[in-house]
Design an enzyme around this catalytic site. Structure first.
Site, PDB file in Angstrom:
ATOM      1  N   SER A 111       0.559  -1.398  -0.010  1.00 41.89           N
ATOM      2  CA  SER A 111       0.037  -0.024  -0.142  1.00 41.89           C
ATOM      3  C   SER A 111       0.932   1.292  -0.014  1.00 41.89           C
ATOM      4  CB  SER A 111      -1.041  -0.011   1.285  1.00 41.89           C
ATOM      5  OG  SER A 111      -0.179  -0.288   2.521  1.00 41.89           O
ATOM      6  N   GLY A 163      -2.032  -4.418   1.179  1.00 43.52           N
ATOM      7  CA  GLY A 163      -2.213  -5.822   1.985  1.00 43.52           C
ATOM      8  C   GLY A 163      -0.976  -6.772   1.362  1.00 43.52           C
ATOM      9  N   ASN A 212       4.029  -5.395   5.834  1.00 45.54           N
ATOM     10  CA  ASN A 212       2.915  -6.350   6.302  1.00 45.54           C
ATOM     11  C   ASN A 212       3.259  -7.382   7.014  1.00 45.54           C
ATOM     12  OD1 ASN A 212       0.948  -4.338   5.513  1.00 45.54           O
ATOM     13  ND2 ASN A 212       0.956  -5.063   3.388  1.00 45.54           N
ATOM     14  N   ASP A 243      -4.332   6.540  10.337  1.00 50.73           N
ATOM     15  CA  ASP A 243      -3.872   5.240  10.727  1.00 50.73           C
ATOM     16  C   ASP A 243      -2.472   5.249  11.253  1.00 50.73           C
ATOM     17  OD1 ASP A 243      -2.286   5.556   8.626  1.00 50.73           O
ATOM     18  OD2 ASP A 243      -3.583   3.977   7.306  1.00 50.73           O
ATOM     19  N   HIS A 288       0.395   5.009   6.910  1.00 52.82           N
ATOM     20  CA  HIS A 288       0.430   5.485   5.435  1.00 52.82           C
ATOM     21  C   HIS A 288       0.657   7.222   5.440  1.00 52.82           C
ATOM     22  CE1 HIS A 288      -1.856   1.771   5.365  1.00 52.82           C
ATOM     23  NE2 HIS A 288      -1.123   1.572   4.307  1.00 52.82           N
TER      24      HIS A 288
END
Length: 229
Positions: free
Chosen positions: A51, A88, A116, A199, A202
């Site tokens: 991402s 993801g 991730n 979040d 990012h």
């Protein structure tokens, strides 16, 4: 009668010459059109990541691969960019879909995966094996491709030991596979709430600008080294 035949053959010769000239002119014009419409081949820069590369939460053009593409266009360099980022993505899933992106030879392959894995607490030996396998697959198919590994770090959610070993993983892979390492892709961005989305993971558009400034010197160096070759 002699004069009639002379006139007839003269007219026939002129007509034939005129048709041949038109045919040649048409052929030349067609060739010019075909040449003009033939696409110019540009070398490929492939960003293969998660991402972060995909530009989660912002416009893809504002993510760092899009900013690299914009800089290349502004400099009129003979390169183009493909953003192979997928939200993801883990190193395992990246390895499984890599073949699809290797239909065309990349001049430069930027590998941005592993974050991730770390956030999910995946065994580091598995992450390392997958990163090495991705690099080896690219190299086995295209030995001349330049490979850049984007280093990553994670918060200490999984414990201090896991976090430290995760950080060391990237220099180890880069050294063992002899690829260029960006020590930490999110240098100057990670942990800053003003440069990240709510979040906390990012980057915002401003954050991606900083990431671009981190990554561009590596891209630029390899581009101009290729021109010298």
């Amino acid at each position: 009668m002699k004069t009639y035949f002379q006139s007839f053959f003269l007219i026939l010769a002129l007509t034939t010459f005129s048709c041949n000239s038109s045919k040649e002119e048409k052929t030349d014009t067609t060739q010019e059109i075909e040449t003009a419409s033939k696409p110019v081949s540009k070398k490929l820069i492939l960003f293969f990541g998660n991402s972060l590369s995909a530009g989660y939460g912002i416009d893809e053009d504002d993510a760092f691969p899009g900013l690299v593409a914009a800089r290349i266009d502004s400099l009129e360099l003979d390169y183009r960019v493909i953003n192979g980022g997928l939200s993801g993505e883990t190193t395992a899933s990246g390895l499984s879909r890599l073949d699809w992106f290797l239909e065309e030879e990349p001049a430069l392959f930027v590998l941005e995966l592993g974050g991730n894995d770390g956030l999910r607490g995946i065994d580091l030996s598995e992450t390392k094996k997958n990163l090495k396998s991705i690099i080896q697959l690219v190299r086995s198919k295209y030995p001349e491709t330049n490979i850049v590994l984007a280093g990553m770090q994670i918060p200490p959610n999984m414990g201090q030991e896991y976090t430290e070993n995760f950080k060391k993983l990237y220099p180890e892979v880069a050294q063992e596979e002899d690829v260029t390492l960006i020590p930490f892709l999110l240098e100057g961005v990670a942990g800053d709430p003003d440069l990240n989305l709510p979040d906390g993971i990012h980057p915002t558009e401003e954050g991606h600008l900083i990431v671009f400034e981190t990554i561009w010197p590596y891209i630029e160096k390899m581009i101009y080294e290729n021109y010298e070759d």
